[in-house]
Design an enzyme around this catalytic site. Structure first.
Site, PDB file in Angstrom:
ATOM      1  N   ARG A  15      13.160 -29.852 -29.030  1.00  0.00           N
ATOM      2  CA  ARG A  15      12.772 -28.521 -28.564  1.00  0.00           C
ATOM      3  C   ARG A  15      13.697 -27.462 -29.165  1.00  0.00           C
ATOM      4  O   ARG A  15      14.773 -27.759 -29.676  1.00  0.00           O
ATOM      5  CB  ARG A  15      12.846 -28.452 -27.029  1.00  0.00           C
ATOM      6  CG  ARG A  15      11.761 -29.220 -26.319  1.00  0.00           C
ATOM      7  CD  ARG A  15      11.985 -29.269 -24.814  1.00  0.00           C
ATOM      8  NE  ARG A  15      13.115 -30.107 -24.445  1.00  0.00           N
ATOM      9  CZ  ARG A  15      13.518 -30.308 -23.184  1.00  0.00           C
ATOM     10  NH1 ARG A  15      12.886 -29.709 -22.187  1.00  0.00           N
ATOM     11  NH2 ARG A  15      14.553 -31.103 -22.935  1.00  0.00           N
ATOM     12  N   LYS A  75      19.089 -27.611 -23.851  1.00  0.00           N
ATOM     13  CA  LYS A  75      19.901 -28.569 -23.093  1.00  0.00           C
ATOM     14  C   LYS A  75      21.351 -28.108 -23.027  1.00  0.00           C
ATOM     15  O   LYS A  75      21.809 -27.296 -23.823  1.00  0.00           O
ATOM     16  CB  LYS A  75      19.820 -29.957 -23.726  1.00  0.00           C
ATOM     17  CG  LYS A  75      18.446 -30.586 -23.629  1.00  0.00           C
ATOM     18  CD  LYS A  75      17.990 -30.787 -22.184  1.00  0.00           C
ATOM     19  CE  LYS A  75      18.781 -31.868 -21.458  1.00  0.00           C
ATOM     20  NZ  LYS A  75      18.328 -32.020 -20.057  1.00  0.00           N
ATOM     21  N   TYR A  94      19.560 -25.061 -19.699  1.00  0.00           N
ATOM     22  CA  TYR A  94      19.650 -26.042 -18.612  1.00  0.00           C
ATOM     23  C   TYR A  94      21.067 -26.620 -18.613  1.00  0.00           C
ATOM     24  O   TYR A  94      21.565 -27.031 -19.669  1.00  0.00           O
ATOM     25  CB  TYR A  94      18.660 -27.191 -18.830  1.00  0.00           C
ATOM     26  CG  TYR A  94      17.217 -26.843 -18.587  1.00  0.00           C
ATOM     27  CD1 TYR A  94      16.774 -26.441 -17.334  1.00  0.00           C
ATOM     28  CD2 TYR A  94      16.286 -26.932 -19.618  1.00  0.00           C
ATOM     29  CE1 TYR A  94      15.440 -26.122 -17.109  1.00  0.00           C
ATOM     30  CE2 TYR A  94      14.947 -26.617 -19.402  1.00  0.00           C
ATOM     31  CZ  TYR A  94      14.537 -26.221 -18.147  1.00  0.00           C
ATOM     32  OH  TYR A  94      13.218 -25.907 -17.937  1.00  0.00           O
ATOM     33  N   HIS A  96      22.445 -28.481 -15.323  1.00  0.00           N
ATOM     34  CA  HIS A  96      22.498 -29.613 -14.389  1.00  0.00           C
ATOM     35  C   HIS A  96      23.943 -30.040 -14.144  1.00  0.00           C
ATOM     36  O   HIS A  96      24.314 -31.207 -14.285  1.00  0.00           O
ATOM     37  CB  HIS A  96      21.672 -30.792 -14.924  1.00  0.00           C
ATOM     38  CG  HIS A  96      20.212 -30.472 -15.121  1.00  0.00           C
ATOM     39  ND1 HIS A  96      19.351 -30.269 -14.070  1.00  0.00           N
ATOM     40  CD2 HIS A  96      19.492 -30.277 -16.244  1.00  0.00           C
ATOM     41  CE1 HIS A  96      18.141 -29.987 -14.536  1.00  0.00           C
ATOM     42  NE2 HIS A  96      18.195 -29.975 -15.850  1.00  0.00           N
ATOM     43  N   GLU A 118      17.838 -24.037 -14.378  1.00  0.00           N
ATOM     44  CA  GLU A 118      17.327 -24.805 -13.236  1.00  0.00           C
ATOM     45  C   GLU A 118      17.638 -24.191 -11.877  1.00  0.00           C
ATOM     46  O   GLU A 118      17.063 -24.602 -10.862  1.00  0.00           O
ATOM     47  CB  GLU A 118      17.823 -26.257 -13.278  1.00  0.00           C
ATOM     48  CG  GLU A 118      19.290 -26.469 -12.957  1.00  0.00           C
ATOM     49  CD  GLU A 118      20.201 -26.305 -14.163  1.00  0.00           C
ATOM     50  OE1 GLU A 118      21.397 -26.611 -14.024  1.00  0.00           O
ATOM     51  OE2 GLU A 118      19.723 -25.875 -15.238  1.00  0.00           O
ATOM     52  N   ASP A 270      18.500 -36.140 -14.604  1.00  0.00           N
ATOM     53  CA  ASP A 270      19.301 -34.966 -14.961  1.00  0.00           C
ATOM     54  C   ASP A 270      20.223 -34.537 -13.830  1.00  0.00           C
ATOM     55  O   ASP A 270      21.269 -33.928 -14.062  1.00  0.00           O
ATOM     56  CB  ASP A 270      18.392 -33.780 -15.323  1.00  0.00           C
ATOM     57  CG  ASP A 270      18.097 -33.731 -16.814  1.00  0.00           C
ATOM     58  OD1 ASP A 270      18.874 -34.315 -17.587  1.00  0.00           O
ATOM     59  OD2 ASP A 270      17.107 -33.107 -17.214  1.00  0.00           O
TER      60      ASP A 270
END
Length: 376
Positions: A15, A75, A94, A96, A118, A270
């Site tokens: 991505r 990510k 993101y 996490h 998130e 995740d």
């Protein structure tokens, strides 16, 4: 503002955080955009497409981090990127955090500003930047689960939908949120017998109304889960507590209750996973077996379908990213409660309580930090 888009370097992550269309929007708003060479290639976007809308292509990830005021990623940064992050640099991606103490400490040490996709949250408690990838991951969970139920892949050798005269597979979905609902819908569409569990009775009533007749809703508790895993052929972990570590709904001892060749797909990996025996895997090496039970725990499932995933993600993130660039993160977060809740780490302070609680770290109110930044 100077926007940097590095190439994703996590295993098999194809991505990209910004499409050429998104770069054009930044340019229209007067911002400079620097994209690492081939960053969009995995999603089907060539460097020339970025250049055509006014973005500049840089050869290395080091150059992108060095020049950018805001880094837009998909990510979380990995170890090789930690040293590239600058003080006061805004990272929008993101994270996490609750599943990685190492990452948390690295970002605290960098004195950067970490705004996590998130935990961006609307007034109705929905998570607008998590929803598109949850939709993709929920659907993929069934696609991958069906594949690994095949005997050559280590599964029971059962077809999800069965055929005339042969019963379909039993699918158990843990959690009735976006991931769970999408998983149940896909599994039901393939003809499986589906059971979805959740602790929210109102959510179960809603799911009962919208999902097909071959989906049953059951209250989530240990007794019911222990009973349901005995007959399940495919179990999907779809539990989310925003910003916090997922609880273990399937424990190690429950594996002995399952049939050999049962497949577990833990989409919650995740956030630490809701299956106790879960550990993050990659698209390169996606599964492992414990007690004859197949575990699929890929931490970036949507990365396998990057064209769909990139478009779905950037549709949601771009309006927020434009606000951050136009106003600066301090003013944008002060004026937009959605973005304010996305702040996790700011200049060496943890400002999201679930992250502080996960590792016993000091917690500072995000409101207090924003007031200091705006006055300063």
């Amino acid at each position: 503002m100077i926007i940097g888009v590095p190439k994703e370097i996590k295993n098999n992550e194809n991505r990209v955080a910004l499409t050429p269309a998104g770069a054009a929007e930044f340019r229209k708003n007067g911002h400079k955009v620097y994209v690492q060479a081939t960053a969009g290639q995995g999603s089907g976007f060539e460097d020339s497409e970025y250049e055509a809308v006014g973005a500049t292509i840089l050869g290395t990830i080091e150059e992108v981090y060095a020049i950018a005021e805001m880094i837009v990623k998909v990510k979380e940064p990995i170890a090789s990127e930690y040293g590239l992050i600058k003080e006061n640099q805004l990272l929008f991606t993101y994270f996490h955090f609750a599943s990685s103490e190492e990452l948390t400490h690295a970002m605290l040490k960098s004195n950067s500003v970490c705004l996590a996709y998130e935990t961006v949250e609307k007034a109705d408690r929905s998570l607008p930047l998590l929803v598109p990838m949850s939709e993709v991951a929920g659907r993929m969970a069934i696609q991958e689960g069906a594949k690994y139920l095949e005997k050559p892949m280590g599964g029971r050798g059962i077809l999800l939908g069965g055929v005339a005269g042969v019963k379909p597979a039993n699918v158990l979905v843990l959690g009735g949120g976006i991931v769970g609902a999408q998983s149940a819908k896909m599994a039901a569409g393939l003809g499986a017998n589906v059971t979805i569990v959740d602790i929210n009775l109102n959510r179960l009533r809603y799911l009962e109304d919208i999902l097909p007749a071959n989906v049953d809703t059951v209250m989530s508790n240990e007794y019911n889960i222990r009973d349901l895993v005995k007959s399940a052929d495919l179990i999907v972990g779809a539990v989310l507590i925003p910003g916090a570590k997922a609880p273990h709904l399937v424990t190690r001892d429950m594996l002995k209750l399952m049939k050999k060749g049962t497949v577990l797909v833990d989409v919650a990996v995740d956030q630490g996973g809701c299956i106790e025996t879960c550990k993050p895997t990659t698209h390169e090496d996606p599964i492992y077996e414990i007690d004859g039970i197949v575990h699929y725990c890929v931490a970036n499932m949507p990365g396998a379908v990057p064209y769909t995933s990139t478009l779905a993600l950037t549709n949601a993130t771009l309006p927020y990213a434009i606000q951050l660039a136009n106003k600066g993160w301090q003013k944008a977060c002060a004026q937009n409660e959605d973005l304010k809740k996305g702040l996790n780490v700011v200049n060496g302070k943890v400002v999201y309580k679930a992250v502080a609680d996960a590792f016993g770290l000091d917690f500072t109110s995000v409101t207090e930090v924003l007031e200091e930044e705006l006055v300063g």
